[in-house]
Structures are given as structure tokens and as C-alpha cells.
Design a protein around this motif. Structure first.
Motif, PDB file in Angstrom:
ATOM      1  N   PRO A 171      27.566 -19.397 -18.657  1.00  0.00           N
ATOM      2  CA  PRO A 171      28.479 -20.530 -17.899  1.00  0.00           C
ATOM      3  C   PRO A 171      29.938 -20.147 -17.855  1.00  0.00           C
ATOM      4  O   PRO A 171      30.676 -20.208 -17.005  1.00  0.00           O
ATOM      5  CB  PRO A 171      28.235 -21.825 -18.480  1.00  0.00           C
ATOM      6  N   ASN A 172      30.362 -19.450 -19.006  1.00  0.00           N
ATOM      7  CA  ASN A 172      31.587 -19.022 -19.048  1.00  0.00           C
ATOM      8  C   ASN A 172      31.846 -17.755 -18.636  1.00  0.00           C
ATOM      9  O   ASN A 172      32.904 -17.308 -18.324  1.00  0.00           O
ATOM     10  CB  ASN A 172      32.187 -18.694 -20.607  1.00  0.00           C
ATOM     11  N   PHE A 173      30.765 -16.991 -18.247  1.00  0.00           N
ATOM     12  CA  PHE A 173      30.843 -15.489 -17.795  1.00  0.00           C
ATOM     13  C   PHE A 173      29.961 -15.379 -16.656  1.00  0.00           C
ATOM     14  O   PHE A 173      28.754 -14.551 -16.678  1.00  0.00           O
ATOM     15  CB  PHE A 173      30.741 -14.495 -18.664  1.00  0.00           C
ATOM     16  N   PRO A 174      29.801 -15.997 -15.758  1.00  0.00           N
ATOM     17  CA  PRO A 174      28.939 -16.059 -14.546  1.00  0.00           C
ATOM     18  C   PRO A 174      28.709 -14.526 -14.007  1.00  0.00           C
ATOM     19  O   PRO A 174      27.627 -14.222 -13.378  1.00  0.00           O
ATOM     20  CB  PRO A 174      29.058 -17.297 -13.690  1.00  0.00           C
ATOM     21  N   GLU A 175      29.610 -13.943 -13.876  1.00  0.00           N
ATOM     22  CA  GLU A 175      29.688 -12.750 -13.096  1.00  0.00           C
ATOM     23  C   GLU A 175      29.149 -11.486 -14.026  1.00  0.00           C
ATOM     24  O   GLU A 175      28.912 -10.302 -13.512  1.00  0.00           O
ATOM     25  CB  GLU A 175      31.092 -12.232 -12.504  1.00  0.00           C
ATOM     26  N   LYS A 177      26.913  -9.614 -16.035  1.00  0.00           N
ATOM     27  CA  LYS A 177      25.148  -9.683 -16.347  1.00  0.00           C
ATOM     28  C   LYS A 177      24.985  -9.528 -17.847  1.00  0.00           C
ATOM     29  O   LYS A 177      23.770  -9.636 -18.101  1.00  0.00           O
ATOM     30  CB  LYS A 177      24.772  -8.726 -15.380  1.00  0.00           C
ATOM     31  N   THR A 178      25.812  -8.741 -18.606  1.00  0.00           N
ATOM     32  CA  THR A 178      25.595  -8.443 -19.895  1.00  0.00           C
ATOM     33  C   THR A 178      25.244  -9.633 -20.628  1.00  0.00           C
ATOM     34  O   THR A 178      24.589  -9.722 -21.894  1.00  0.00           O
ATOM     35  CB  THR A 178      26.459  -7.736 -20.494  1.00  0.00           C
ATOM     36  N   PHE A 179      25.711 -10.874 -20.143  1.00  0.00           N
ATOM     37  CA  PHE A 179      25.517 -12.115 -20.865  1.00  0.00           C
ATOM     38  C   PHE A 179      24.394 -12.886 -20.492  1.00  0.00           C
ATOM     39  O   PHE A 179      24.125 -14.011 -20.887  1.00  0.00           O
ATOM     40  CB  PHE A 179      26.857 -13.028 -20.673  1.00  0.00           C
ATOM     41  N   ASN A 180      23.605 -12.377 -19.732  1.00  0.00           N
ATOM     42  CA  ASN A 180      22.417 -13.147 -18.867  1.00  0.00           C
ATOM     43  C   ASN A 180      21.301 -13.154 -20.032  1.00  0.00           C
ATOM     44  O   ASN A 180      21.514 -12.440 -20.816  1.00  0.00           O
ATOM     45  CB  ASN A 180      21.967 -12.341 -17.870  1.00  0.00           C
ATOM     46  N   ARG A 181      20.798 -14.431 -20.024  1.00  0.00           N
ATOM     47  CA  ARG A 181      19.879 -14.650 -21.143  1.00  0.00           C
ATOM     48  C   ARG A 181      18.625 -15.152 -20.384  1.00  0.00           C
ATOM     49  O   ARG A 181      18.565 -15.526 -19.371  1.00  0.00           O
ATOM     50  CB  ARG A 181      20.234 -15.765 -22.045  1.00  0.00           C
ATOM     51  N   PRO A 182      17.346 -14.947 -20.883  1.00  0.00           N
ATOM     52  CA  PRO A 182      16.229 -15.525 -20.333  1.00  0.00           C
ATOM     53  C   PRO A 182      15.932 -16.798 -20.012  1.00  0.00           C
ATOM     54  O   PRO A 182      16.587 -17.732 -20.623  1.00  0.00           O
ATOM     55  CB  PRO A 182      15.013 -15.055 -21.242  1.00  0.00           C
ATOM     56  N   LYS A 183      15.478 -17.301 -18.977  1.00  0.00           N
ATOM     57  CA  LYS A 183      15.283 -18.679 -18.655  1.00  0.00           C
ATOM     58  C   LYS A 183      14.538 -19.567 -19.762  1.00  0.00           C
ATOM     59  O   LYS A 183      14.642 -20.610 -19.797  1.00  0.00           O
ATOM     60  CB  LYS A 183      14.737 -18.720 -17.082  1.00  0.00           C
ATOM     61  N   LEU A 184      13.481 -18.801 -20.176  1.00  0.00           N
ATOM     62  CA  LEU A 184      12.499 -19.589 -21.214  1.00  0.00           C
ATOM     63  C   LEU A 184      12.983 -18.868 -22.457  1.00  0.00           C
ATOM     64  O   LEU A 184      12.841 -17.562 -22.801  1.00  0.00           O
ATOM     65  CB  LEU A 184      11.293 -19.123 -20.778  1.00  0.00           C
ATOM     66  N   MET A 185      13.312 -19.836 -23.498  1.00  0.00           N
ATOM     67  CA  MET A 185      13.652 -19.474 -24.535  1.00  0.00           C
ATOM     68  C   MET A 185      12.418 -19.546 -25.691  1.00  0.00           C
ATOM     69  O   MET A 185      12.081 -20.668 -25.861  1.00  0.00           O
ATOM     70  CB  MET A 185      14.763 -20.379 -25.290  1.00  0.00           C
ATOM     71  N   ILE A 186      11.873 -18.795 -26.246  1.00  0.00           N
ATOM     72  CA  ILE A 186      10.875 -18.629 -27.313  1.00  0.00           C
ATOM     73  C   ILE A 186      11.486 -18.362 -28.737  1.00  0.00           C
ATOM     74  O   ILE A 186      11.846 -17.281 -28.983  1.00  0.00           O
ATOM     75  CB  ILE A 186       9.590 -17.689 -26.822  1.00  0.00           C
ATOM     76  N   PRO A 187      11.391 -19.439 -29.547  1.00  0.00           N
ATOM     77  CA  PRO A 187      12.104 -19.228 -30.959  1.00  0.00           C
ATOM     78  C   PRO A 187      11.143 -18.007 -31.643  1.00  0.00           C
ATOM     79  O   PRO A 187       9.846 -18.030 -31.532  1.00  0.00           O
ATOM     80  CB  PRO A 187      11.872 -20.427 -31.467  1.00  0.00           C
ATOM     81  N   TYR A 188      12.003 -17.265 -32.530  1.00  0.00           N
ATOM     82  CA  TYR A 188      11.304 -16.173 -33.317  1.00  0.00           C
ATOM     83  C   TYR A 188      11.877 -15.987 -34.629  1.00  0.00           C
ATOM     84  O   TYR A 188      11.571 -14.856 -35.148  1.00  0.00           O
ATOM     85  CB  TYR A 188      11.333 -14.784 -32.238  1.00  0.00           C
ATOM     86  N   GLU A 189      12.369 -17.068 -34.792  1.00  0.00           N
ATOM     87  CA  GLU A 189      12.804 -16.644 -36.324  1.00  0.00           C
ATOM     88  C   GLU A 189      11.941 -16.526 -37.625  1.00  0.00           C
ATOM     89  O   GLU A 189      11.906 -15.663 -38.354  1.00  0.00           O
ATOM     90  CB  GLU A 189      13.899 -18.181 -36.883  1.00  0.00           C
ATOM     91  N   ASN A 190      10.806 -17.515 -37.370  1.00  0.00           N
ATOM     92  CA  ASN A 190       9.695 -17.614 -37.963  1.00  0.00           C
ATOM     93  C   ASN A 190       8.438 -16.780 -37.201  1.00  0.00           C
ATOM     94  O   ASN A 190       7.770 -17.534 -36.353  1.00  0.00           O
ATOM     95  CB  ASN A 190       8.840 -18.631 -38.534  1.00  0.00           C
ATOM     96  N   ASP A 191       8.383 -15.616 -37.126  1.00  0.00           N
ATOM     97  CA  ASP A 191       7.728 -14.872 -36.389  1.00  0.00           C
ATOM     98  C   ASP A 191       5.774 -15.018 -36.311  1.00  0.00           C
ATOM     99  O   ASP A 191       5.249 -15.235 -35.484  1.00  0.00           O
ATOM    100  CB  ASP A 191       7.688 -13.423 -36.186  1.00  0.00           C
ATOM    101  N   TYR A 192       5.646 -15.549 -37.470  1.00  0.00           N
ATOM    102  CA  TYR A 192       4.248 -15.910 -37.633  1.00  0.00           C
ATOM    103  C   TYR A 192       3.787 -17.202 -37.190  1.00  0.00           C
ATOM    104  O   TYR A 192       2.726 -17.712 -36.823  1.00  0.00           O
ATOM    105  CB  TYR A 192       4.026 -16.028 -39.313  1.00  0.00           C
TER     106      TYR A 192
END
Length: 318
Positions: A171-175, A177-192
Motif C-alpha cells: 500500500p505504501n509502494f504501489p509502483e 514491484k519488489t514489494f509485491n507479496r503473495p495474495k495467499l499467506m501461508i504461515p511457515y514459522e513451524n514448518d511441521y
């Protein structure tokens, strides 16, 4: 990295952000451990302002009593304060009906249902021309047909695969693209916690349209169609979450602005309607009061920064 949340943490998010988030449940009922298929319950959070989705909860259930399983799902739904849920009708026709209407578990303890306005069943069809259709509960001489949603399995799987590739801008850097993030966030802190999900997503395959290339005869009158093999239970439960999002009643809810700062953890929901009141501390007449359920319950003073209840009723206006 993020991590999966407990149902209590999901409930706190809903209480804090209100209608800025949408809590959605998807349940894929397994055919049994002998077939290597388990019941999977998933909950995602739709962050409506940023248009992103967060996988918040996923659980694989062992083979168990259908009535007890229905009660467990209904309890999780309530504990997480979910807005809407969709369950598989393929192997879960009995469970979906119990989740909607309630009943008695194996210990003869009564439990309440969620109702068809909060949880519906879903059937996947092979119709490529009609991606989704909704049916309300009907009763005729043949019995009662529960509320359900029909989806095209191929279209739903393809839409989910496309979603995994979508990215949203910062939202702060819409132009940038290096700040683009996936639309679906899948948590991976505990990979198990999610290893099985990643393997299941990567195991999705298409049906081989040409079993033997030497025997294929080209026919211009035939049109090849895309079909997928049935995906894993965990992926289908996520698809049902997004089906719930698509069939959610938009007109019944609206995004409200929420202020999360205040003494003693006071949460103020600022509605469109505001009036000016006299501050309880400094008697300043420019304090703003917000309408909450037909009463002017909360005020904020820009002079002394008082933030709290007005103690005023419905007719207390200046």
C-alpha cells in the motif's frame, strides 16, 4: 515467518478488526483412513482492505463418530467466530445437516447447530460452463434437500492455482514491484504444521487426455477440455474456504473504521454518524461521540484526549 493461530486468537482478531476481516471455514470430509483420506478443517482470514488471504488454522481429523465430528466442527466455528462456512457433501452429507441443525452426540449431550445461513454444503460437478450455483433448502414429497452450493471442480481448482500465483502491491509502494507479496499467506514459522499442505498442493495433477499418443486420431470436431485429478483433502478444504468467500452475503456486512487505541483496552467502532457532545472531564463542547447500536456510547475529546463512555442515552444530544 507467521505461524498458524489458535481459535481463540482468530476470535480476538475478529473482535478487534470487526468487518475489516472475514473469517471463513472450509471442511473436506474424508472417506476414511483405509482410503488414505482424512477430514480436514481449514479457516482463512480475508483481510478486506488489503485484499489478501491468510491461512489461520488447519487441522486433520482422524476417523471418528460422525455426530461427534459434527459437534467438534460446530464448536470450532463458534470459538473462532467464523462468518461463513462450506462443507463437502460428497462424504459429509450427514455431518453438514447436523452442523446446520444440531443434535445429540454419542454421549447423548445436546448441541446447537449453526443454521443454513452460516454453514452450507457443497457439491463439485463436472460442468465447465457453470462455475457456481446456489440452492436454498427445499422440502417436497421426496423429503428435505439441504442448502448447498454447486461448483465446477475443474474451474475451482484452476482458480485456486491461479490464486497461488497472484501478488498484491504494497500500500505504501504501489509502483515498486519488489514489494509485491503473495495474495495467499501461508504461515511457515513451524514448518511441521504445514508440510503436509505444501506436499498436497504440489501433488495436484491433470488427467492425461492422451493415454496413448500412437492411438490418438485428430478430429477437428472435438474440443479438448481441461480436467484435474481429484486433489488432496487439504487443498479441497481451502477451496471450500474460498467458495465460502464467494457465496458470502456482501449486502449484510460493511467495512467499518476501527480505532484500537484507548485506555483500559477500550475498542471504539466509529460509525458514519457522529455528534458533538460536552466532554465529561474538561467540559469542552467539541468532543465527538459515536453512535453504537442506536446509543451515543463513546466519546473522544480533542482537547484533553478523554476517551471513554459518555454515559448518555439515545436522546442525550447537544
Amino acid at each position: 515467518y507467521m505461524k498458524l493461530l489458535t481459535v481463540e486468537e482468530i476470535r480476538e482478531i475478529k473482535a478487534l478488526f470487526g468487518n475489516e476481516v472475514r473469517i471463513l471455514m472450509g471442511v473436506d470430509f474424508g472417506s476414511g483412513a483405509s482410503a488414505g483420506s482424512l477430514t480436514v478443517i481449514s479457516i482463512i482470514i480475508h483481510w478486506r482492505k488489503s485484499k489478501r488471504y491468510q491461512l489461520a488454522y488447519i487441522s486433520r481429523r482422524p476417523q471418528e463418530n460422525q455426530i461427534d465430528q459434527s459437534r467438534y466442527i460446530a464448536d470450532v466455528f463458534r470459538s473462532a467466530n467464523c462468518d461463513f462456512g462450506v462443507g463437502d457433501l460428497g462424504y459429509g452429507q450427514i455431518q453438514v445437516k447436523l452442523i446446520q441443525d444440531g443434535g445429540r452426540d454419542s454421549n447423548d449431550n445436546k448441541f446447537n447447530g449453526l443454521g443454513s445461513s452460516h454453514f452450507v454444503g457443497c457439491r463439485s460437478t463436472g460442468d465447465l460452463h457453470k462455475e457456481s450455483s446456489e440452492f436454498r433448502e427445499t422440502t417436497d414429497e421426496h423429503g428435505t434437500e439441504i442448502s448447498r452450493v454447486n461448483i465446477s471442480k475443474t474451474a475451482a481448482i484452476q482458480k485456486f492455482i491461479d490464486l497461488l500465483e497472484w501478488q498484491v502491491s504494497h500500500p505504501n509502494f504501489p509502483e515498486d514491484k519488489t514489494f509485491n507479496r503473495p495474495k495467499l499467506m501461508i504461515p511457515y514459522e513451524n514448518d511441521y504444521d504445514v508440510d503436509f499442505l505444501i506436499k498436497d498442493l504440489c501433488a495436484t495433477t491433470r488427467k492425461d487426455l492422451e493415454q496413448d499418443s500412437d492411438l490418438v486420431v485428430e478430429d477437428p470436431r472435438q474440443q479438448a477440455k481441461k480436467e484435474f485429478n481429484h486433489p488432496a483433502d487439504s487443498m479441497m478444504s481451502l477451496i471450500y474456504c474460498f467458495t465460502a468467500d464467494e457465496n458470502f452475503d456482501e449486502g449484510a456486512y460493511s467495512i467499518s473504521r476501527t480505532s484500537r487505541a484507548g485506555p483500559k483496552g477500550i475498542i471504539i467502532v466509529k460509525s458514519v454518524e457522529e455528534i458533538m457532545m460536552r466532554c465529561k472531564l474538561c467540559k469542552n463542547a467539541t468532543a465527538k461521540a459515536n453512535k453504537n447500536r442506536h446509543c451515543w456510547n463513546y466519546m473522544h475529546c480533542p482537547k484533553c484526549h478523554y476517551l471513554g463512555k459518555t454515559g448518555a442515552g439515545r436522546k442525550h444530544e447537544v
